[in-house]
Scaffold this active site. Sequence first.
Site, mmCIF file in Angstrom:
data_model
loop_
_atom_site.group_PDB
_atom_site.id
_atom_site.type_symbol
_atom_site.label_atom_id
_atom_site.label_comp_id
_atom_site.label_asym_id
_atom_site.label_seq_id
_atom_site.Cartn_x
_atom_site.Cartn_y
_atom_site.Cartn_z
ATOM 1 N N ARG A 1 -8.790 -6.933 12.953
ATOM 2 C CA ARG A 1 -7.936 -6.218 14.148
ATOM 3 C C ARG A 1 -8.878 -5.124 15.024
ATOM 4 N NH1 ARG A 1 -4.078 -7.347 17.805
ATOM 5 N NH2 ARG A 1 -2.651 -6.031 17.989
ATOM 6 N N ARG B 1 0.068 5.482 16.497
ATOM 7 C CA ARG B 1 -0.157 6.550 16.105
ATOM 8 C C ARG B 1 -0.403 7.619 17.221
ATOM 9 N NH1 ARG B 1 -2.523 4.855 10.421
ATOM 10 N NH2 ARG B 1 -3.976 3.784 11.113
ATOM 11 N N ARG C 1 9.723 5.837 -3.062
ATOM 12 C CA ARG C 1 10.196 6.852 -3.963
ATOM 13 C C ARG C 1 11.864 6.933 -3.830
ATOM 14 N NH1 ARG C 1 5.985 10.122 -1.862
ATOM 15 N NH2 ARG C 1 4.063 9.517 -3.202
ATOM 16 N N ARG D 1 0.756 -1.180 -0.013
ATOM 17 C CA ARG D 1 -0.009 0.042 -0.021
ATOM 18 C C ARG D 1 0.913 1.020 -0.098
ATOM 19 N NH1 ARG D 1 -5.187 0.234 2.130
ATOM 20 N NH2 ARG D 1 -4.552 1.992 3.394
ATOM 21 N N TYR E 1 -9.997 -4.722 2.792
ATOM 22 C CA TYR E 1 -9.223 -3.594 3.273
ATOM 23 C C TYR E 1 -9.328 -2.669 2.311
ATOM 24 C CZ TYR E 1 -4.849 -1.792 5.630
ATOM 25 O OH TYR E 1 -3.880 -0.982 6.317
ATOM 26 N N GLU F 1 -3.704 6.113 19.239
ATOM 27 C CA GLU F 1 -4.535 4.756 18.629
ATOM 28 C C GLU F 1 -3.558 3.532 19.019
ATOM 29 O OE1 GLU F 1 -5.200 5.659 14.199
ATOM 30 O OE2 GLU F 1 -4.891 3.354 14.152
ATOM 31 N N ASP G 1 -10.187 1.443 1.073
ATOM 32 C CA ASP G 1 -9.969 2.904 1.464
ATOM 33 C C ASP G 1 -11.503 3.354 1.168
ATOM 34 O OD1 ASP G 1 -7.628 2.907 2.531
ATOM 35 O OD2 ASP G 1 -6.742 3.278 0.579
HETATM 36 P P1 FAD Z 1 -18.046 1.377 8.345
HETATM 37 O O1 FAD Z 1 -17.788 2.755 8.124
HETATM 38 O O2 FAD Z 1 -17.581 0.432 9.177
HETATM 39 O O3 FAD Z 1 -19.552 1.271 8.498
HETATM 40 C C1 FAD Z 1 -20.352 0.261 8.968
HETATM 41 C C2 FAD Z 1 -21.803 0.589 9.919
HETATM 42 O O4 FAD Z 1 -22.449 -0.472 10.067
HETATM 43 C C3 FAD Z 1 -21.149 1.101 11.013
HETATM 44 O O5 FAD Z 1 -21.679 2.439 11.681
HETATM 45 C C4 FAD Z 1 -21.677 0.084 12.287
HETATM 46 O O6 FAD Z 1 -21.806 0.733 13.591
HETATM 47 C C5 FAD Z 1 -22.764 -0.512 11.530
HETATM 48 N N1 FAD Z 1 -23.079 -1.705 11.849
HETATM 49 C C6 FAD Z 1 -22.579 -2.942 11.813
HETATM 50 N N2 FAD Z 1 -22.860 -3.874 12.212
HETATM 51 C C7 FAD Z 1 -24.378 -3.527 12.495
HETATM 52 C C8 FAD Z 1 -25.382 -4.120 12.916
HETATM 53 N N3 FAD Z 1 -25.463 -5.551 13.184
HETATM 54 N N4 FAD Z 1 -26.404 -3.519 13.026
HETATM 55 C C9 FAD Z 1 -26.682 -2.007 12.827
HETATM 56 N N5 FAD Z 1 -25.483 -1.456 12.505
HETATM 57 C C10 FAD Z 1 -24.405 -2.229 12.259
HETATM 58 N N6 FAD Z 1 -9.790 5.203 4.239
HETATM 59 C C11 FAD Z 1 -9.164 6.251 3.539
HETATM 60 O O7 FAD Z 1 -9.554 6.322 2.395
HETATM 61 N N7 FAD Z 1 -8.371 7.000 4.026
HETATM 62 C C12 FAD Z 1 -7.877 7.102 5.297
HETATM 63 O O8 FAD Z 1 -6.931 7.763 5.666
HETATM 64 C C13 FAD Z 1 -8.402 6.021 6.143
HETATM 65 N N8 FAD Z 1 -8.073 5.754 7.585
HETATM 66 C C14 FAD Z 1 -8.597 5.002 8.069
HETATM 67 C C15 FAD Z 1 -8.037 4.688 9.609
HETATM 68 C C16 FAD Z 1 -8.520 3.754 10.297
HETATM 69 C C17 FAD Z 1 -8.186 3.539 11.712
HETATM 70 C C18 FAD Z 1 -9.619 2.882 9.886
HETATM 71 C C19 FAD Z 1 -10.247 1.702 10.832
HETATM 72 C C20 FAD Z 1 -10.007 2.925 8.600
HETATM 73 C C21 FAD Z 1 -9.341 3.790 7.463
HETATM 74 N N9 FAD Z 1 -10.043 4.082 6.234
HETATM 75 C C22 FAD Z 1 -9.236 5.172 5.724
HETATM 76 C C23 FAD Z 1 -10.992 3.034 5.769
HETATM 77 C C24 FAD Z 1 -12.336 3.734 6.000
HETATM 78 O O9 FAD Z 1 -12.775 4.059 7.182
HETATM 79 C C25 FAD Z 1 -13.309 2.935 5.185
HETATM 80 O O10 FAD Z 1 -12.994 2.510 4.112
HETATM 81 C C26 FAD Z 1 -14.859 3.162 5.371
HETATM 82 O O11 FAD Z 1 -15.123 3.974 6.420
HETATM 83 C C27 FAD Z 1 -15.590 2.180 5.430
HETATM 84 O O12 FAD Z 1 -17.220 2.354 5.322
HETATM 85 P P2 FAD Z 1 -18.382 1.262 5.170
HETATM 86 O O13 FAD Z 1 -19.331 1.744 5.018
HETATM 87 O O14 FAD Z 1 -17.944 0.039 4.464
HETATM 88 O O15 FAD Z 1 -17.936 0.545 6.851
HETATM 89 N N1 UDP Z 2 3.671 0.459 7.892
HETATM 90 C C1 UDP Z 2 4.648 0.451 8.778
HETATM 91 N N2 UDP Z 2 5.350 1.694 9.045
HETATM 92 C C2 UDP Z 2 4.637 2.994 9.067
HETATM 93 C C3 UDP Z 2 3.334 2.988 8.254
HETATM 94 C C4 UDP Z 2 2.942 1.674 7.861
HETATM 95 O O1 UDP Z 2 5.369 -0.460 8.815
HETATM 96 O O2 UDP Z 2 5.383 3.750 9.596
HETATM 97 C C5 UDP Z 2 3.116 -0.431 7.363
HETATM 98 C C6 UDP Z 2 2.068 -1.581 8.606
HETATM 99 O O3 UDP Z 2 2.281 -2.757 8.228
HETATM 100 C C7 UDP Z 2 0.736 -0.797 7.895
HETATM 101 C C8 UDP Z 2 0.866 -0.822 6.348
HETATM 102 O O4 UDP Z 2 2.172 -0.286 6.080
HETATM 103 O O5 UDP Z 2 -0.066 -1.835 8.117
HETATM 104 C C9 UDP Z 2 -0.098 0.005 5.596
HETATM 105 O O6 UDP Z 2 0.046 1.385 6.088
HETATM 106 P P1 UDP Z 2 -1.064 2.309 6.007
HETATM 107 O O7 UDP Z 2 -0.810 3.702 6.618
HETATM 108 O O8 UDP Z 2 -1.474 2.146 4.698
HETATM 109 O O9 UDP Z 2 -2.196 1.874 7.051
HETATM 110 P P2 UDP Z 2 -3.514 2.221 7.592
HETATM 111 O O10 UDP Z 2 -3.650 3.709 7.583
HETATM 112 O O11 UDP Z 2 -4.797 1.276 6.770
HETATM 113 O O12 UDP Z 2 -3.650 1.650 8.947
#
Ligand code: FAD
Ligand code: UDP
Length: 367
Positions: free
Chosen positions: A249, A280, A176, A172, A348, A300, A350
């Site tokens: 996770r 983080r 560079r 991911r 996984y 986090e 985004d």
């Molecule tokens: P979710 O946002 O998980 O929504 C699912 C919803 O369903 C939730 O509100 C939950 O409460 C509800 N639900 C589940 N089960 C039930 C049930 N049985 N009954 C009623 N409700 C229920 N993406 C990026 O593009 N850029 C980023 O920088 C980025 N950073 C991230 C950082 C973290 C820590 C995480 C965890 C994810 C990150 N993502 C990022 C990914 C991004 O969060 C997801 O791609 C996106 O929000 C997923 O949307 P979704 O609707 O599939 O799921």
């Molecule tokens: N990663 C790492 N060191 C860093 C940042 C990321 O080793 O400082 C690795 C780690 O395995 C992570 C993966 O790169 O799970 C993807 O990173 P990303 O920032 O895309 O993860 P996310 O934002 O989805 O948690």
Amino acid sequence: MNNYFDYLIVGSGLFGSIFAYEATKRGKKCLVIDKRSHTGGNIYCENKDTINIHKYGAHIFHTNDTNIWNYINQFSKFNNFINSPIANYHGEIYNLPFNMNTFSKIWNIRTPQEAFDIINKQKSIISTIPKNLEEQAISLVGTDIYEKLIKGYTEKQWGRDCKSLPPFIIKRLPVRYTYNNNYFNATYQGIPIGGYNKIINKLLNNIEVKLNTDFNLYRNIFSTISKKIIYTGSIDSYFNYKFGALDYRGLKFKTYKLDQNNYQGVAVMNFTDKDTPYTRIIEHKHFEFGNQPITYITKEYPSNWKIGDEAYYPINDDRNQKLYKKYFNLAKLENNIIFGGRLGEYKYYDMDQVINSALKLVTKELN
Ligand code: FAD
Ligand code: UDP
């Protein structure tokens, strides 16, 4: 109440909200339910002292797809935030993603050729196609960077040895040979001006939403009130884990208000050693170039997941992919339920990929 709605949408995250919006636009009657006390799923922000706090971790929108960028811009304009996180290894500071700034600092070198020669030498210990994350990482950036910036972070993040994680996770990240700290190789990037909630509120405007409502607790009622169900919770939870639980996770977030205007000088700092328990620290104001006199930070902490906890990351290794396939095949036998989103599809994803998947479903289901 039987079939009163065209669609029951379980989950008000990005996937569920986009589907609900597009279906409603086409004259369908939708009900959205969510077990949380707010809409938006993991992109939800809480506004405190004029700072948008990313409640479920840093969310930076990025995409290479012009259609998706135009689609999401209907609901909000974006600022020009570029994610350039900093890695902190026992107090040593490095730029991410792995680029000439990182190489120059770690090896005291200046040219791409010098960096290339060092990495080439270090990666020569991997002679076959990488089978796991460790081999993949070493073959991308060599052993020094693997040891300082990848191994500790990754093993904390995933709770597993790098040798037992799939290689795609590390792919991911860009590598560079230029002095460029932009974390994403993306044509479009930014944070919605006014925050993510604005997007979700516009998507769900005029749609009936019931919060604090877990589908699985009221299954008898909710299975019968619509012609179809769009389920964005985890697919194994819907089937009551009948083949066993998929692995996820978990995460824990601890947020602090600090009486200072600038704590770490960057929105995202990664702690890449194995001893610091969090991965983080997010300083939220920097996503929107805030100049408030106070600041909010969130630590986090990765955590082991068990049934009942929020599932944040699917763990797409071989065992889980096989198990997911069993649930996927079972889902195909049901004709009035569709699984979507990060948990429903066990991918996984985004945000841009979630939008893409939701819009594909719209085309298939509603056009
Ligand atoms: P979710 O946002 O998980 O929504 C699912 C919803 O369903 C939730 O509100 C939950 O409460 C509800 N639900 C589940 N089960 C039930 C049930 N049985 N009954 C009623 N409700 C229920 N993406 C990026 O593009 N850029 C980023 O920088 C980025 N950073 C991230 C950082 C973290 C820590 C995480 C965890 C994810 C990150 N993502 C990022 C990914 C991004 O969060 C997801 O791609 C996106 O929000 C997923 O949307 P979704 O609707 O599939 O799921
Ligand atoms: N990663 C790492 N060191 C860093 C940042 C990321 O080793 O400082 C690795 C780690 O395995 C992570 C993966 O790169 O799970 C993807 O990173 P990303 O920032 O895309 O993860 P996310 O934002 O989805 O948690």
